[in-house]
Write a protein that holds these residues in place. Structure first.
Motif, PDB file in Angstrom:
ATOM      1  N   ILE A  97      32.895   3.519   0.600  1.00 23.20           N
ATOM      2  CA  ILE A  97      31.867   3.310  -0.415  1.00 23.20           C
ATOM      3  C   ILE A  97      32.171   2.024  -1.174  1.00 23.20           C
ATOM      4  O   ILE A  97      33.304   1.558  -1.217  1.00 23.20           O
ATOM      5  N   ALA A  98      31.129   1.447  -1.773  1.00 25.91           N
ATOM      6  CA  ALA A  98      31.280   0.274  -2.629  1.00 25.91           C
ATOM      7  C   ALA A  98      30.237   0.346  -3.724  1.00 25.91           C
ATOM      8  O   ALA A  98      29.064   0.624  -3.457  1.00 25.91           O
ATOM      9  N   VAL A  99      30.670   0.111  -4.960  1.00 27.13           N
ATOM     10  CA  VAL A  99      29.788   0.181  -6.129  1.00 27.13           C
ATOM     11  C   VAL A  99      29.425  -1.230  -6.559  1.00 27.13           C
ATOM     12  O   VAL A  99      30.281  -2.124  -6.607  1.00 27.13           O
ATOM     13  N   SER A 100      28.159  -1.434  -6.888  1.00 25.39           N
ATOM     14  CA  SER A 100      27.704  -2.750  -7.329  1.00 25.39           C
ATOM     15  C   SER A 100      28.418  -3.164  -8.616  1.00 25.39           C
ATOM     16  O   SER A 100      28.513  -2.383  -9.560  1.00 25.39           O
ATOM     17  N   PRO A 101      28.924  -4.406  -8.679  1.00 20.76           N
ATOM     18  CA  PRO A 101      29.569  -4.894  -9.900  1.00 20.76           C
ATOM     19  C   PRO A 101      28.571  -5.258 -10.990  1.00 20.76           C
ATOM     20  O   PRO A 101      28.968  -5.524 -12.129  1.00 20.76           O
ATOM     21  N   ALA A 102      27.274  -5.282 -10.656  1.00 21.09           N
ATOM     22  CA  ALA A 102      26.254  -5.651 -11.633  1.00 21.09           C
ATOM     23  C   ALA A 102      25.395  -4.464 -12.058  1.00 21.09           C
ATOM     24  O   ALA A 102      24.847  -4.463 -13.156  1.00 21.09           O
ATOM     25  N   ALA A 103      25.281  -3.468 -11.196  1.00 17.73           N
ATOM     26  CA  ALA A 103      24.439  -2.300 -11.476  1.00 17.73           C
ATOM     27  C   ALA A 103      25.251  -1.046 -11.186  1.00 17.73           C
ATOM     28  O   ALA A 103      25.402  -0.671 -10.016  1.00 17.73           O
ATOM     29  N   PRO A 104      25.801  -0.400 -12.208  1.00 16.62           N
ATOM     30  CA  PRO A 104      26.706   0.733 -11.993  1.00 16.62           C
ATOM     31  C   PRO A 104      26.118   1.868 -11.171  1.00 16.62           C
ATOM     32  O   PRO A 104      26.861   2.617 -10.542  1.00 16.62           O
ATOM     33  N   GLU A 153      27.889   6.205  10.474  1.00 17.06           N
ATOM     34  CA  GLU A 153      27.786   5.852  11.885  1.00 17.06           C
ATOM     35  C   GLU A 153      26.396   5.364  12.258  1.00 17.06           C
ATOM     36  O   GLU A 153      26.201   4.785  13.335  1.00 17.06           O
ATOM     37  N   ASN A 154      25.417   5.554  11.376  1.00 15.82           N
ATOM     38  CA  ASN A 154      24.045   5.113  11.643  1.00 15.82           C
ATOM     39  C   ASN A 154      23.657   3.868  10.854  1.00 15.82           C
ATOM     40  O   ASN A 154      22.524   3.411  10.945  1.00 15.82           O
ATOM     41  N   GLY A 155      24.586   3.323  10.079  1.00 18.26           N
ATOM     42  CA  GLY A 155      24.289   2.138   9.293  1.00 18.26           C
ATOM     43  C   GLY A 155      24.657   2.319   7.830  1.00 18.26           C
ATOM     44  O   GLY A 155      25.319   3.286   7.451  1.00 18.26           O
ATOM     45  N   ILE A 156      24.202   1.379   7.021  1.00 17.48           N
ATOM     46  CA  ILE A 156      24.518   1.373   5.597  1.00 17.48           C
ATOM     47  C   ILE A 156      23.486   2.187   4.836  1.00 17.48           C
ATOM     48  O   ILE A 156      22.275   1.981   4.971  1.00 17.48           O
ATOM     49  N   LEU A 157      23.979   3.113   3.995  1.00 19.42           N
ATOM     50  CA  LEU A 157      23.120   3.845   3.080  1.00 19.42           C
ATOM     51  C   LEU A 157      23.293   3.275   1.681  1.00 19.42           C
ATOM     52  O   LEU A 157      24.369   2.799   1.317  1.00 19.42           O
ATOM     53  N   ARG A 158      22.222   3.331   0.879  1.00 19.79           N
ATOM     54  CA  ARG A 158      22.289   2.816  -0.497  1.00 19.79           C
ATOM     55  C   ARG A 158      21.696   3.823  -1.459  1.00 19.79           C
ATOM     56  O   ARG A 158      20.672   4.451  -1.189  1.00 19.79           O
ATOM     57  N   SER A 159      22.360   3.945  -2.588  1.00 17.46           N
ATOM     58  CA  SER A 159      21.854   4.762  -3.684  1.00 17.46           C
ATOM     59  C   SER A 159      21.626   3.862  -4.895  1.00 17.46           C
ATOM     60  O   SER A 159      22.413   2.962  -5.159  1.00 17.46           O
ATOM     61  N   THR A 160      20.550   4.107  -5.605  1.00 14.25           N
ATOM     62  CA  THR A 160      20.292   3.367  -6.846  1.00 14.25           C
ATOM     63  C   THR A 160      20.280   4.298  -8.052  1.00 14.25           C
ATOM     64  O   THR A 160      19.922   3.888  -9.152  1.00 14.25           O
ATOM     65  N   ASP A 161      20.688   5.552  -7.837  1.00 15.22           N
ATOM     66  CA  ASP A 161      20.708   6.524  -8.938  1.00 15.22           C
ATOM     67  C   ASP A 161      22.089   7.147  -9.107  1.00 15.22           C
ATOM     68  O   ASP A 161      22.239   8.332  -9.376  1.00 15.22           O
ATOM     69  N   GLY A 162      23.114   6.305  -8.917  1.00  9.08           N
ATOM     70  CA  GLY A 162      24.475   6.773  -9.144  1.00  9.08           C
ATOM     71  C   GLY A 162      24.995   7.723  -8.091  1.00  9.08           C
ATOM     72  O   GLY A 162      25.905   8.503  -8.367  1.00  9.08           O
ATOM     73  N   GLY A 163      24.464   7.637  -6.885  1.00  5.56           N
ATOM     74  CA  GLY A 163      24.968   8.463  -5.803  1.00  5.56           C
ATOM     75  C   GLY A 163      24.363   9.843  -5.726  1.00  5.56           C
ATOM     76  O   GLY A 163      24.860  10.688  -4.974  1.00  5.56           O
ATOM     77  N   ARG A 164      23.283  10.072  -6.451  1.00  2.00           N
ATOM     78  CA  ARG A 164      22.610  11.384  -6.361  1.00  2.00           C
ATOM     79  C   ARG A 164      21.812  11.491  -5.067  1.00  2.00           C
ATOM     80  O   ARG A 164      21.773  12.543  -4.436  1.00  2.00           O
ATOM     81  N   THR A 165      21.192  10.392  -4.685  1.00  2.00           N
ATOM     82  CA  THR A 165      20.450  10.344  -3.429  1.00  2.00           C
ATOM     83  C   THR A 165      20.746   9.021  -2.737  1.00  2.00           C
ATOM     84  O   THR A 165      21.038   8.009  -3.397  1.00  2.00           O
TER      85      THR A 165
END
Length: 295
Positions: A176-183, A191-203
Motif C-alpha cells: 500500500i501507499a498513502v498520498s503525501p498530499a491527500a491523506p 494481481e489484477n492491477g492498482i486499486l485506489r481509494s479516495t475515502d481513507g481505504g473504506r472502498t
C-alpha cells in the motif's frame, strides 16, 4: 561503490505470467550511525521486507531483524532483536513503525502487532494489537494516520494514533501507499492491477491495469512502483498512469521506498540499491543473498 546503468533486458514472462507471479507472492506468507548489537558481525542477509532512511543512514528490515550497512556494504544488526519484521516504515518525525513475528524462541505472542522505536531501532516497545495482527505493509499519511495491511485477514486497518484501529476495506493486496498530499488517498497493489481509494481505504476502485509488486509515494511528484520482474515505473495522475523507467539490478524486487522525487531505495534478490537520479542509475548499498523464503 559500483554504479549500475540499467538497460534493456529480455523478459520471458508475458503479462499473464507476471500477474501469476504476483499472485504467488500474495499467497506467500537525522544522520545517525547504526548501533549494532554487541558481538554482531556483518553477514549476508536473506529476505528483505522494508527500507527506510533516517538522516543518511539506511535501515533494512528483514526476516532476521533490522540492519544497516557497514563501510563495505555488509549488513550489521541494529539493536539486539532478530524479529521477522514483515512491515516497516519510517514516519516523517523519524520514528520507526514495524510489525511481524518474534524471533524463534522469543517470548510473547506469535504476532507483534504494531511496535515502535524512537531511537532508530535500538529498542522497541509495543504500541497495539500484539498477538492479533501481523501487518505486511505499513504507511503513514501527512496527518500521522497509520495505515496497515493485515495480510492474514485480508483487511486494511487505519489508526489516528497507532493504538485504536478501525477496520476498513477487505482486499487482497501486497503493498500500500498513502498520498503525501491527500491523506484519504491510498493505492494498493493487487494481481489484477492498482486499486485506489479516495475515502481513507473504506472502498477501492481500479486505478490502473498495471501490475506492480510494490509502490511508494514520497511526495506529490514522487510516486514510484516496481513490477514483479524488477522493472521500475513512475506514476502520475494519482496512480492512473505509469511510465516505464528502467529495470533495477539484481532480479525480482523485495521492497521499495521513495525518499523524494530523485532518491529511491530498492531491495532485490542480490542487494539493496539506491538511486539519486530518479531510477536512471543505481548504486548497491548492501549485499543480500537470494531471498527465496517468501512469507
Amino acid at each position: 561503490m559500483k554504479t549500475y546503468l540499467p538497460g534493456r533486458r529480455a523478459t520471458t514472462l508475458g503479462a499473464a505470467l507476471t500477474a501469476a507471479a504476483l499472485a504467488l507472492t500474495l499467497t506467500a506468507c537525522s544522520a545517525e550511525d547504526p548501533a549494532p548489537a554487541d558481538g554482531a558481525g556483518a553477514a549476508a542477509l536473506g529476505h528483505v521486507h522494508g527500507l527506510g532512511l533516517r538522516g543518511d543512514t539506511l535501515y533494512v528490515a528483514t526476516h532476521e531483524g533490522l540492519h544497516s550497512p557497514d563501510a563495505d556494504g555488509r549488513p550489521v544488526l541494529v539493536g539486539d532483536r532478530r524479529d521477522d519484521f514483515m512491515g516497516f516504515t519510517v514516519t516523517t518525525k523519524g520514528d520507526f513503525l514495524a510489525s511481524g513475528h518474534p524471533a524463534p524462541g522469543g517470548d510473547g505472542p506469535a504476532d507483534l502487532g504494531l511496535i515502535t522505536s524512537t531511537d532508530s531501532g535500538r529498542t522497541w516497545r509495543e504500541k497495539s494489537l500484539a498477538g492479533k495482527v501481523d501487518f505486511h505493509a505499513l504507511d503513514t499519511a501527512p496527518d500521522a494516520t497509520v495505515y496497515g495491511y493485515d495480510s492474514a485477514n485480508g483487511l486494511l486497518r487505519v489508526s489516528a494514533d497507532g493504538v485504536t484501529w478501525e477496520d476498513r476495506a477487505a482486499l487482497r493486496a501486497l503493498d500500500i501507499a498513502v498520498s503525501p498530499a491527500a491523506p484519504g488517498t491510498v493505492l494498493a497493489t493487487t494481481e489484477n492491477g492498482i486499486l485506489r481509494s479516495t475515502d481513507g481505504g473504506r472502498t477501492f476502485a481500479p486505478a490502473s491495469e498495471r501490475v506492480l509488486a510494490y509502490v511508494s509515494w514520497a511526495a506529490p511528484d514522487a510516486l514510484f512502483g516496481i513490477d514483479p520482474d524488477g522493472v521500475l515505473f513512475r506514476g502520475t495522475d494519482g496512480g492512473t498512469t505509469w511510465t516505464r523507467v528502467t529495470p533495477v539490478p539484481g532480479g525480482a524486487p523485495q521492497a521499495l521506498t521513495a525518499v523524494d522525487a530523485r532518491r529511491l531505495l530498492v531491495a532485490t534478490q542480490d542487494g539493496v540499491y539506491e538511486s539519486g537520479d530518479a531510477g536512471r542509475t543505481f548504486v548497491r548499498r548492501m549485499t543480500v543473498e537470494s531471498g527465496n523464503d517468501e512469507h
